[in-house]
Design an enzyme around this catalytic site. Structure first.
Site, PDB file in Angstrom:
ATOM      1  N   GLU A  48       0.894  -1.169   0.000  1.00  0.00           N
ATOM      2  CA  GLU A  48       0.000   0.000   0.000  1.00  0.00           C
ATOM      3  C   GLU A  48       0.926   1.211   0.000  1.00  0.00           C
ATOM      4  O   GLU A  48       1.516   1.560   1.022  1.00  0.00           O
ATOM      5  CB  GLU A  48      -0.914  -0.020   1.227  1.00  0.00           C
ATOM      6  CG  GLU A  48      -2.182   0.805   1.055  1.00  0.00           C
ATOM      7  CD  GLU A  48      -1.953   2.287   1.278  1.00  0.00           C
ATOM      8  OE1 GLU A  48      -1.805   3.008   0.265  1.00  0.00           O
ATOM      9  OE2 GLU A  48      -1.917   2.716   2.426  1.00  0.00           O
ATOM     10  N   CYS A  83      -1.857   9.196   1.967  1.00  0.00           N
ATOM     11  CA  CYS A  83      -1.601   8.565   0.673  1.00  0.00           C
ATOM     12  C   CYS A  83      -2.741   8.824  -0.298  1.00  0.00           C
ATOM     13  O   CYS A  83      -2.543   8.850  -1.516  1.00  0.00           O
ATOM     14  CB  CYS A  83      -1.353   7.072   0.840  1.00  0.00           C
ATOM     15  SG  CYS A  83      -2.659   6.200   1.730  1.00  0.00           S
TER      16      CYS A  83
END
Length: 273
Positions: A48, A83
């Site tokens: 991720e 993110c």
């Protein structure tokens, strides 16, 4: 695992008794874990990683004021150290002036200060080194011809909420993950152009879309190369819903029953009776 420690992670990455490794962090470090896997037992590595998420506002957005306010909240929430931060605001040229004015007004009104002060809306960045990195991107934007509308300077242990417009897709501030409170505004004239701009990045973690047309919502959501698409909202989530990226934002899915697939293997057993 989380964080950006490739040296410390090497021992874990090479450890032959580990079959699966999940890592959350930068794309650069994620690459290293894949290399470690190749050097060890070919363990599965789930990543991720970073993002450069587009937030598309069409002229038929149900509430332009809400779209602009959410765009500002999304990039400045957690100082932009997210993110999924919608760091690229793609706005139809017919409403660009209105949306830009609202976003700049919100950015200028944010209270920057001590993260322990309940009145603070934008707190400290993670380190002094990272502050300098964010400021270097601001300077890059100026040098490449983007127009700085607000912010762009250091304040204590943070950086002012920053907005650039007249940004082109080739600029570093439009292509690279800054991981800070810096918003790049790009304009478009057609839906197809918006899709092309949105997908013109190595990342594919998340995206936003604002429209009143359900058919447009389906068309654009399907075309966007992103693991999550929010329509007329942003950063919504639930533990039962999968989350993860495409392209250099990573692979696999966290949350939901689909996350179990990362840590299990299908086995076939044949028995002759």
């Amino acid at each position: 695992m989380t964080g950006d420690g490739p040296t410390a992670g090497r021992a874990i990455g090479l450890y032959p008794d580990v079959d699966v490794l999940a890592f959350t962090g930068s794309t650069a470090v994620g690459r290293e874990y894949l290399r470690y896997s190749a050097d060890s037992n070919l363990k599965r590595v789930w990543l991720e990683l970073g993002g450069k998420s587009p937030n598309i506002i069409l002229p038929d957005a149900p509430d332009l004021a809400k779209a602009a306010a959410t765009a500002a909240w999304g990039i400045y929430f957690n100082q932009g150290e997210m993110c999924t931060a919608p760091s690229r605001l793609l706005v139809h040229s017919s409403v660009a002036a209105e949306v830009t004015e609202a976003v700049v007004e919100r950015a200028r009104a944010l209270r920057v200060g001590d993260p322990l002060d309940p009145a603070t809306e934008l707190g400290a960045l993670v380190s002094s080194n990272h502050i300098e990195r964010v400021l270097a991107y601001v300077q890059s934007g100026l040098e490449e011809g983007a127009r700085l509308l607000t912010g762009g300077a250091r304040v204590g242990n943070s950086v002012q909420p920053t907005v650039f417009d007249q940004v082109t897709p080739q600029m570093r501030i439009a292509r690279e993950e800054i991981f800070g409170p810096v918003l790049s505004i790009l304009t478009f004239d057609t839906v197809d152009e918006a899709i092309a701009l949105a997908n013109d990045t190595e990342y594919g973690l998340a995206a936003g879309l604002w429209t009143s047309d359900l058919s447009t919502a389906h068309k654009v959501s399907r075309a966007l190369r992103a693991g999550t698409v929010w329509v007329n909202c942003y950063e919504e989530g639930d533990l039962t819903v999968p989350f993860g990226g495409m392209k250099r934002s990573g692979n696999g899915r966290d949350k939901s029953v689909h996350a179990l697939e990362k840590y299990t293997e299908l086995k076939t057993t044949w028995i002759q009776l």
